[in-house]
Design a protein around this motif. Sequence first.
Motif, short mmCIF file in Angstrom:
data_model
loop_
_atom_site.label_atom_id
_atom_site.label_comp_id
_atom_site.label_asym_id
_atom_site.label_seq_id
_atom_site.Cartn_x
_atom_site.Cartn_y
_atom_site.Cartn_z
N PHE A 113 0.87 -1.17 0.00
CA PHE A 113 0.00 0.00 0.00
C PHE A 113 0.91 1.23 0.00
O PHE A 113 1.68 1.43 0.93
N LEU A 131 3.07 -0.91 4.18
CA LEU A 131 2.67 0.45 3.90
C LEU A 131 3.93 1.28 3.72
O LEU A 131 4.84 1.23 4.56
N LEU A 143 1.30 -4.21 6.81
CA LEU A 143 -0.14 -3.96 6.77
C LEU A 143 -0.85 -4.80 7.82
O LEU A 143 -0.42 -5.91 8.16
N THR A 144 -1.94 -4.25 8.33
CA THR A 144 -2.78 -4.97 9.29
C THR A 144 -3.87 -5.74 8.53
O THR A 144 -4.10 -5.50 7.35
N ASP A 147 -6.21 -3.19 7.18
CA ASP A 147 -5.73 -2.59 5.93
C ASP A 147 -6.06 -3.48 4.74
O ASP A 147 -6.58 -3.01 3.72
N ARG A 148 -5.75 -4.76 4.86
CA ARG A 148 -5.98 -5.71 3.75
C ARG A 148 -7.47 -5.83 3.42
O ARG A 148 -7.84 -5.89 2.25
N ASP A 150 -9.74 -3.50 3.86
CA ASP A 150 -10.15 -2.27 3.19
C ASP A 150 -9.67 -2.26 1.74
O ASP A 150 -10.41 -1.85 0.83
#
Length: 171
Positions: A113, A131, A143-144, A147-148, A150
């Motif tokens: 990202f 990120l 990434l959390t 995050d993934r 989203d």
Amino acid sequence: MIYPYKEYTPKIHPTAFVADNATITGDVVIGEQSSIWFSVVIRGDVAPTRIGNRVNIQDLSCLHQSPNRTLCIEDDATIGHQVTLHSAVIRKNALIGMGSIILDGAEIGEGAFIGAGSLVPPGKIIPPGHLAFGRPAKVIRPLTDEDRKDMQRIRSEYVTKGQYYKSLQQM
């Protein structure tokens, strides 16, 4: 508008959505269910541009290359609004945030990202699943799961919206 350039004519999968005011020229290949949004410019008049399946290239983005340096965007990538990509590699499931610039030889890892407004300099490699943000972009953190999720939501919404707009063109 779709333009040939010399012996090259863009190859666009029949399921892809291309907005009427997008401009695509030259040695460009666009895969299944990809979406090329309003006022996007994709020029394949210097080197090839390869866009995979279910990729979304959002409004006002510009894609181009340097000689002998292919621009490659793998399946399921998201290219945000007003992004500039130049002879880079964007791996599967990556997301490039709005207003970012990714330059020659940069590689954005699978599922990475890039935060909005970032500049990824020539040759920079962003590792998978991380990120990166800033000018120049620096890796911030892994990434959390949130995050993934989203990123997946955005990809899915753009496939659905692209197919909706594609259906309007066929009326």
